[in-house]
Design a protein around this motif. Structure first.
Motif, short mmCIF file in Angstrom:
data_model
loop_
_atom_site.label_atom_id
_atom_site.label_comp_id
_atom_site.label_asym_id
_atom_site.label_seq_id
_atom_site.Cartn_x
_atom_site.Cartn_y
_atom_site.Cartn_z
N ARG A 129 0.84 -1.21 0.00
CA ARG A 129 0.00 0.00 0.00
C ARG A 129 0.88 1.26 0.00
N VAL A 130 1.95 1.24 0.78
CA VAL A 130 2.85 2.41 0.81
C VAL A 130 3.48 2.62 -0.57
N VAL A 131 3.97 1.53 -1.16
CA VAL A 131 4.61 1.63 -2.48
C VAL A 131 3.62 2.24 -3.49
N ARG A 132 2.38 1.78 -3.42
CA ARG A 132 1.38 2.28 -4.39
C ARG A 132 1.02 3.74 -4.14
N VAL B 246 3.18 6.03 -3.30
CA VAL B 246 4.32 6.92 -3.60
C VAL B 246 4.04 7.90 -4.75
N PRO B 247 3.47 7.45 -5.89
CA PRO B 247 3.28 8.42 -6.99
C PRO B 247 2.46 9.64 -6.57
N LYS B 248 1.39 9.39 -5.78
CA LYS B 248 0.54 10.52 -5.34
C LYS B 248 1.33 11.43 -4.41
N ALA B 249 2.11 10.83 -3.52
CA ALA B 249 2.89 11.63 -2.57
C ALA B 249 3.92 12.47 -3.34
N LEU C 235 9.94 5.67 11.47
CA LEU C 235 9.29 6.91 11.02
C LEU C 235 7.87 7.00 11.57
N ASP C 236 7.30 5.86 11.93
CA ASP C 236 5.91 5.84 12.43
C ASP C 236 5.74 6.68 13.70
N ARG C 237 6.78 6.74 14.52
CA ARG C 237 6.68 7.53 15.75
C ARG C 237 6.40 9.00 15.43
N ARG C 238 7.12 9.50 14.43
CA ARG C 238 6.93 10.92 14.07
C ARG C 238 5.54 11.11 13.45
N LEU C 239 5.16 10.13 12.63
CA LEU C 239 3.85 10.23 11.99
C LEU C 239 2.76 10.28 13.05
N LYS C 240 2.93 9.46 14.07
CA LYS C 240 1.95 9.41 15.15
C LYS C 240 1.88 10.77 15.86
N SER D 24 3.52 9.25 1.97
CA SER D 24 3.04 8.00 1.34
C SER D 24 2.44 7.08 2.39
N LYS D 25 3.09 7.01 3.55
CA LYS D 25 2.58 6.13 4.61
C LYS D 25 1.18 6.56 5.02
N GLN D 26 1.03 7.87 5.23
CA GLN D 26 -0.28 8.34 5.67
C GLN D 26 -1.31 8.18 4.55
N MET D 27 -0.90 8.43 3.32
CA MET D 27 -1.84 8.28 2.20
C MET D 27 -2.30 6.84 2.07
N SER D 28 -1.44 5.89 2.47
CA SER D 28 -1.78 4.47 2.30
C SER D 28 -2.79 4.02 3.35
#
Ligand code: ATP
Length: 439
Positions: free
Chosen positions: A257-260, A262-265, A321-326, A356-360
């Motif tokens: 899902r993250v890879v997919r 990426v283009p939008k991000a 990186l998830d810690r910062r995202l959180k 990308s992570k959040q978009m996924s």
């Protein structure tokens, strides 16, 4: 060899100035008594109806001497690689051209670079990776446009399949495993059945492990520079080739899902910062390793012999990186300076990965919060303080680590807009000095 047809119209699909140049180079071939061909990707692409300008020429004779003659005539820059009997020319208008002596290759050991010996064009075509890349077109006058397709390249192009020229091909050079996937995915072709078997056999013999870090890195990054790397990554996963980066690396659903995403991000990022230079291939590699621990990332970095800059980017990704995202998306409102401190040590590629992570994750409210914070961060990056270290010194502060602390607080206050002028800055520093009692 069976007589091959003259197809001058094929080369005439190239821009007129290039056709003219190729005709002149063919004539130079006659003057010097050697046969000259254009080979490889350009011919393949012309037959597919595309025009690419990555010109590879093969010369039956002394390719390097020929390259020098071409460079002299056109005042082109020249780099010669004697060991591989190849030369690279850069013409004054920026056009690039590789010129090589037609050769036979022998591999002392699998996965090592080959030894090369001059040979005929047919032998040269036989040492190539796939039939679709083993078609040549002659340039000499009278033969201009003669197509040499000795191994069924056109038939395979029509059948939309990737086929190796001989059974030992992947063993000789395991980078061809990645090249096969690259062309398969780019053209939406399929691997011919026997080629697929040879590829999986070669992969199971662990020959890829013997590839040097730089060669493996090059193949991976070139693959991830393709238009749609998500498909290539899915294919690598299906063929169990990701384990060559790390034995525990796989494309689980979250990673896919993250890879997919990426283009939008990337698109969002470049619409906000059109001048930003993002290493797109590295972002895909980071997306692929987005669920990995720092230990796994360190192994991948070592395996690919990454440069310091690449290593910094890759290590900024991963699970951590998830810690910062959180913190960015779960807390209540953050001050601009808090956002700045959370992101300032990340390379831009990691910011794209964060997005990308959040978009996924299909969480609209958090995504819009993250986008807002990224815009805030972008503005904050342009903020500076008027006062510098020497001003603090002039104000009586003894040099030492407290400089960084005070200047940091000053920058935070500027970013948050609680101070807006040099006078404010001086008052702010005075207050800090008073609190610390340092001067
Ligand atoms: P692209 O469109 O991605 O540039 P290309 O076919 O032009 O693809 P290059 O890597 O530029 O690929 O190589 C040029 C040609 O050299 C290929 O078409 C192929 O004939 C030959 N070649 C390149 N790499 C290999 C390899 N590893 N083994 C055998 N032949 C190769």
């Amino acid at each position: 060899m069976a007589q091959q047809p003259l197809r001058p119209a094929l080369l005439e699909r190239l821009p007129v100035r290039i056709v003219g140049l190729l005709r002149e180079i063919g004539a130079l071939g006659d003057q010097r008594g050697c046969h000259v061909y254009v080979v490889g990707g350009v011919v393949r692409d012309l037959l597919l109806g595309h025009v690419t300008l990555d010109l590879d020429l093969a010369v039956e004779g002394d390719g390097i001497a020929f390259a020098r003659a071409v460079a002299d005539r056109y005042r082109a820059g020249l780099a010669v690689f004697e060991r591989f009997a190849t030369a690279r020319l850069v013409f004054p208008d920026g056009l690039k051209m590789d010129i090589a002596t037609t050769r036979r290759e022998s591999y002392a050991e699998p996965a090592l670079l080959p030894t090369v010996r001059p040979a005929s064009i047919e032998e040269d075509l036989y040492r190539r990776d796939f039939t679709i890349n083993a078609i040549a077109v002659q340039l000499n006058p009278g033969q201009f446009g003669r197509l040499l397709d000795v191994y069924g390249g056109q038939r395979d192009l029509r059948a939309r399949r990737i086929r190796v020229l001989h059974a030992g091909s992947f063993q000789d050079d395991p980078t061809r495993i990645f090249r096969a996937i690259r062309f398969e995915q780019r053209f939406k072709f399929r691997l011919e059945r026997e080629t697929l078997r040879l590829l999986t056999d070669a992969a199971s013999m662990n020959l890829i492990q013997q590839l040097s870090g730089p060669r493996l890195q090059n193949e991976i990054l070139v693959l991830f520079a393709e238009r749609d790397p998500a498909r290539a990554i899915a294919r690598l996963a299906k063929l169990k080739l990701l384990r060559f980066l790390h034995r525990r690396l796989c494309a689980k659903a979250a990673v896919t899902r993250v890879v997919r995403a990426v283009p939008k991000a990337l698109a969002w990022w470049s619409s906000r910062s059109p001048d930003a230079v993002i290493d797109r291939s590295i972002v895909y590699l980071m997306a692929l390793s987005s669920e990995s621990s720092p230990v796994v990332l360190a192994v991948i970095i070592r395996r690919l012999a990454c440069s310091r800059e690449q290593a910094t980017k890759l290590s900024a990704g991963g699970k951590q990186l998830d810690r910062r995202l959180k913190r960015l998306t779960e807390r209540g409102a953050l001050r601009p300076s808090q956002v700045y401190r959370l992101l300032v040590d990340l390379p831009d590629e990691a910011l794209v990965l964060l997005l990308s992570k959040q978009m996924s994750r299909q969480q609209a409210a958090r995504l819009s919060l993250l986008r807002r914070y990224l815009k805030v961060y972008e503005k904050s990056r342009a903020v500076t303080t008027v006062l510098k270290g020497r001003d603090l010194q002039a104000m009586g502060l003894k040099p030492g680590p407290q400089y960084g602390v005070i200047l940091g607080k000053l920058l935070d206050a500027r970013i948050d807009g609680t101070i807006t002028s040099e006078r404010d800055e001086r008052a702010f520093v005075q207050k800090q000095l008073g609190v610390r009692g340092d001067c």
